[in-house]
Design a protein around this motif. Sequence first.
Motif, PDB file in Angstrom:
ATOM      1  N   MET A 162       0.860  -1.186   0.000  1.00 18.25           N
ATOM      2  CA  MET A 162       0.000   0.000   0.000  1.00 18.25           C
ATOM      3  C   MET A 162       0.899   1.241   0.000  1.00 18.25           C
ATOM      4  O   MET A 162       1.768   1.387   0.833  1.00 18.25           O
ATOM      5  CB  MET A 162      -0.895  -0.013   1.235  1.00 18.25           C
ATOM      6  CG  MET A 162      -1.834   1.158   1.284  1.00 18.25           C
ATOM      7  SD  MET A 162      -2.955   1.173   2.697  1.00 18.25           S
ATOM      8  CE  MET A 162      -3.754  -0.384   2.575  1.00 18.25           C
ATOM      9  N   ASN A 163       0.669   2.124  -0.913  1.00 11.50           N
ATOM     10  CA  ASN A 163       1.473   3.324  -1.074  1.00 11.50           C
ATOM     11  C   ASN A 163       0.747   4.511  -0.439  1.00 11.50           C
ATOM     12  O   ASN A 163      -0.357   4.867  -0.858  1.00 11.50           O
ATOM     13  CB  ASN A 163       1.714   3.546  -2.568  1.00 11.50           C
ATOM     14  CG  ASN A 163       2.612   4.715  -2.855  1.00 11.50           C
ATOM     15  OD1 ASN A 163       2.678   5.678  -2.108  1.00 11.50           O
ATOM     16  ND2 ASN A 163       3.300   4.636  -3.975  1.00 11.50           N
ATOM     17  N   VAL A 164       1.378   5.119   0.563  1.00 10.32           N
ATOM     18  CA  VAL A 164       0.774   6.246   1.278  1.00 10.32           C
ATOM     19  C   VAL A 164       0.493   7.412   0.329  1.00 10.32           C
ATOM     20  O   VAL A 164      -0.570   8.046   0.407  1.00 10.32           O
ATOM     21  CB  VAL A 164       1.679   6.700   2.449  1.00 10.32           C
ATOM     22  CG1 VAL A 164       1.162   7.967   3.086  1.00 10.32           C
ATOM     23  CG2 VAL A 164       1.805   5.595   3.476  1.00 10.32           C
TER      24      VAL A 164
ATOM     25  N   ALA B 229      -0.100   7.323  -2.908  1.00  8.92           N
ATOM     26  CA  ALA B 229      -1.230   6.993  -3.786  1.00  8.92           C
ATOM     27  C   ALA B 229      -2.552   7.175  -3.039  1.00  8.92           C
ATOM     28  O   ALA B 229      -3.520   7.709  -3.593  1.00  8.92           O
ATOM     29  CB  ALA B 229      -1.100   5.562  -4.297  1.00  8.92           C
ATOM     30  N   LYS B 230      -2.595   6.734  -1.789  1.00  3.13           N
ATOM     31  CA  LYS B 230      -3.820   6.890  -0.993  1.00  3.13           C
ATOM     32  C   LYS B 230      -4.094   8.370  -0.706  1.00  3.13           C
ATOM     33  O   LYS B 230      -5.248   8.803  -0.670  1.00  3.13           O
ATOM     34  CB  LYS B 230      -3.727   6.096   0.318  1.00  3.13           C
ATOM     35  CG  LYS B 230      -3.768   4.609   0.122  1.00  3.13           C
ATOM     36  CD  LYS B 230      -5.104   4.194  -0.453  1.00  3.13           C
ATOM     37  CE  LYS B 230      -5.198   2.698  -0.630  1.00  3.13           C
ATOM     38  NZ  LYS B 230      -6.452   2.286  -1.252  1.00  3.13           N
ATOM     39  N   THR B 231      -3.043   9.146  -0.525  1.00  4.63           N
ATOM     40  CA  THR B 231      -3.214  10.583  -0.307  1.00  4.63           C
ATOM     41  C   THR B 231      -3.804  11.233  -1.549  1.00  4.63           C
ATOM     42  O   THR B 231      -4.678  12.102  -1.458  1.00  4.63           O
ATOM     43  CB  THR B 231      -1.872  11.239   0.064  1.00  4.63           C
ATOM     44  OG1 THR B 231      -1.344  10.582   1.221  1.00  4.63           O
ATOM     45  CG2 THR B 231      -2.040  12.717   0.353  1.00  4.63           C
TER      46      THR B 231
ATOM     47  N   GLU C 207      -5.745   9.741  -3.652  1.00  2.85           N
ATOM     48  CA  GLU C 207      -7.155   9.333  -3.658  1.00  2.85           C
ATOM     49  C   GLU C 207      -7.969  10.227  -2.729  1.00  2.85           C
ATOM     50  O   GLU C 207      -9.072  10.655  -3.086  1.00  2.85           O
ATOM     51  CB  GLU C 207      -7.303   7.874  -3.225  1.00  2.85           C
ATOM     52  CG  GLU C 207      -6.851   6.870  -4.247  1.00  2.85           C
ATOM     53  CD  GLU C 207      -6.994   5.430  -3.758  1.00  2.85           C
ATOM     54  OE1 GLU C 207      -7.910   5.152  -2.950  1.00  2.85           O
ATOM     55  OE2 GLU C 207      -6.180   4.590  -4.182  1.00  2.85           O
TER      56      GLU C 207
END
Length: 136
Positions: free
Chosen positions: A1-3, A5-7, A9
């Motif tokens: 899980m890439n922080v 990438a989630k940020t 999103e």
Amino acid sequence: MNVIAKTRELGAVIQQDERYLRFTEARKANEADDALNGLIGKLNLIQMSYQNESSKDQPDESKMEGYDKEFREVYAQIMQNPNMIAYQAAKAEVDAMMNEVMQLLSLCVNGEDPATCEIPEEHSCGGSCSTCGGCG
């Protein structure tokens, strides 16, 4: 899980939020308001005149008082503009949303369960993180 990438999103979700959409519409209305932009330009000129006068070896106090008075008058006109009133209200909503997001992130970084942590009801923030004992 890439922080990151989630940020990204999260950023996309924020940009779909009604508060953000109101904020962008209010910002566009401000940018299109020629009268408001004229007042903002005038305010900037007054501020520059005040700074120029105050940087002199012997500033003229009466000029500085005049600039100060004029600055307050123009600022009041700006803040009474309907587009600026709408912008300020929309900005306050986005700022509150972002404050809540940051508080939740802070709780998670401090070990709270991301699925269940809650922001305390009473959160009196003075605005300075350097003197803060922590959010929550």
